[in-house]
Design a protein around this motif. Structure first.
Motif, mmCIF file in Angstrom:
data_model
loop_
_atom_site.group_PDB
_atom_site.id
_atom_site.type_symbol
_atom_site.label_atom_id
_atom_site.label_comp_id
_atom_site.label_asym_id
_atom_site.label_seq_id
_atom_site.Cartn_x
_atom_site.Cartn_y
_atom_site.Cartn_z
ATOM 1 N N ALA A 8 39.953 39.322 49.499
ATOM 2 C CA ALA A 8 38.969 40.538 48.810
ATOM 3 C C ALA A 8 39.848 41.633 48.707
ATOM 4 C CB ALA A 8 37.791 40.740 49.808
ATOM 5 N N VAL A 9 40.503 41.974 49.888
ATOM 6 C CA VAL A 9 41.663 43.209 49.530
ATOM 7 C C VAL A 9 42.713 42.890 48.570
ATOM 8 C CG1 VAL A 9 43.314 44.321 51.118
ATOM 9 C CG2 VAL A 9 41.417 43.689 52.076
ATOM 10 N N ARG A 10 43.162 41.739 48.224
ATOM 11 C CA ARG A 10 44.325 41.335 47.576
ATOM 12 C C ARG A 10 43.498 41.394 45.920
ATOM 13 N NH1 ARG A 10 48.088 42.160 45.096
ATOM 14 N NH2 ARG A 10 49.282 41.038 44.311
ATOM 15 N N TYR A 11 42.401 41.090 45.769
ATOM 16 C CA TYR A 11 41.596 41.297 44.679
ATOM 17 C C TYR A 11 41.451 42.626 44.127
ATOM 18 C CZ TYR A 11 37.898 40.803 41.173
ATOM 19 O OH TYR A 11 36.978 40.975 39.944
ATOM 20 N N ALA A 12 41.159 43.376 45.066
ATOM 21 C CA ALA A 12 41.013 44.813 45.004
ATOM 22 C C ALA A 12 42.280 45.311 44.486
ATOM 23 C CB ALA A 12 40.504 45.756 46.064
ATOM 24 N N GLU A 13 43.190 44.889 45.076
ATOM 25 C CA GLU A 13 44.776 45.635 44.734
ATOM 26 C C GLU A 13 44.753 45.136 43.267
ATOM 27 O OE1 GLU A 13 46.597 45.316 49.365
ATOM 28 O OE2 GLU A 13 47.035 43.703 47.972
ATOM 29 N N LEU A 14 44.721 43.656 42.857
ATOM 30 C CA LEU A 14 45.010 43.411 41.578
ATOM 31 C C LEU A 14 43.995 44.274 40.404
ATOM 32 C CD1 LEU A 14 44.902 39.654 42.401
ATOM 33 C CD2 LEU A 14 46.940 40.900 41.463
ATOM 34 N N LEU A 15 42.877 44.598 40.895
ATOM 35 C CA LEU A 15 42.279 45.274 40.012
ATOM 36 C C LEU A 15 42.512 46.884 39.650
ATOM 37 C CD1 LEU A 15 38.550 44.496 41.153
ATOM 38 C CD2 LEU A 15 39.532 43.778 38.920
ATOM 39 N N ALA A 16 43.137 47.347 40.969
ATOM 40 C CA ALA A 16 43.604 48.559 40.983
ATOM 41 C C ALA A 16 45.075 48.722 40.226
ATOM 42 C CB ALA A 16 43.683 49.156 42.378
ATOM 43 N N GLU A 17 45.922 47.529 40.322
ATOM 44 C CA GLU A 17 47.141 47.492 39.578
ATOM 45 C C GLU A 17 47.141 47.081 38.057
ATOM 46 O OE1 GLU A 17 49.048 45.568 42.723
ATOM 47 O OE2 GLU A 17 48.632 47.021 44.167
ATOM 48 N N ALA A 18 47.163 45.732 38.197
ATOM 49 C CA ALA A 18 47.182 44.943 36.957
ATOM 50 C C ALA A 18 45.664 45.273 36.115
ATOM 51 C CB ALA A 18 47.410 43.376 37.368
#
Length: 238
Positions: free
Chosen positions: A25-35
């Motif tokens: 979930a943290v990785r998904y949040a990071e992907l949303l915030a970046e890519a």
């Protein structure tokens, strides 16, 4: 040029909600915030509230999704609510349905990166895929369209006695009232407004539930569904 907003740390509730999948979930949040921001899938102003307004708000939808069912997330966009739902419910078979290529590319990358083997990404519009994907038990949607229009896309994708679960805001009751006639014509037999996420999100997430009878989509879609079924049988025999 505006400096990119920073993703805040995950709130404590996220650990409880996502459990073993918290790191994903943290990785998904990071992907949303970046890519996600870079590709124009979400606005940069959404980054500071990604957890409360988006990931957790969508994940709590799992409270009202039955066990072991098939789900189609219509107009999935950046994967909301489909991907948070998939992270908390590996018992579901989820199809993320989205017409735009740049979004389906992102969704496919996320599903592969996070190992979401129970998720399938399909590019297309809801009205184009009937008969091409199997009818599902549950249709989900969030911020796609007003309820009456959303229903014409989502309900025909349901199996008999399935249900559509639409995440809505303050306008839920008003939309439900104005869509009553359209829903009835589409085969809806019962509607309700649910509030989920007690102890997780504030305010609670509002869900409009539309349950259908034996003819999802009503008379209008009965012939189309029968034709799609016949076409499918013909293809299998070849």
């Amino acid at each position: 040029m505006t400096e990119a907003a920073e993703l805040p740390p995950a709130p404590e509730q996220a650990r409880d909600v996502f459990g073993d999948r918290f790191a994903d979930a943290v990785r998904y949040a990071e992907l949303l915030a970046e890519a996600g921001v870079r590709r124009g899938l979400i606005g940069p102003r959404e980054v500071p509230r990604l957890w409360e307004r988006h990931l957790l708000n969508c994940a709590v939808l799992s409270e009202v999704v039955p066990e072991g069912v098939t789900v189609c997330d219509v107009g999935s966009g950046a994967g909301l609510p489909g991907i948070p739902l998939a992270l908390v419910r590996d018992d579901l078979k989820i199809t993320l349905l989205e017409p735009l290529l740049r979004r389906t590319t992102f969704l496919t990358e996320v599903a592969e990166l996070l190992g979401l083997d129970h998720v399938t990404v399909v590019r297309g519009r809801a009205e184009e895929v009937m008969g091409k994907i199997p009818p599902v038990h549950v249709v989900t949607a969030r911020a796609v369209a007003p309820l009456d229009r959303l229903a014409t896309w989502g309900i025909p994708l349901l199996r008999p006695y399935g249900e559509m679960l639409a995440l809505k805001g303050d306008t839920a009751e008003e939309e439900l009232k104005s869509a009553a006639t359209a829903l009835s014509k589409l085969g809806a037999v019962e509607t309700s407004i649910l509030h989920v996420g007690e102890g997780v999100v504030d305010p609670l997430s509002t869900v409009v539930r539309v349950e259908v009878g034996e003819s999802p989509g009503g008379v209008r879609f009965a012939a189309k569904r029968a034709k799609a079924a016949r076409t499918g049988r013909t293809r299998r025999r070849r």
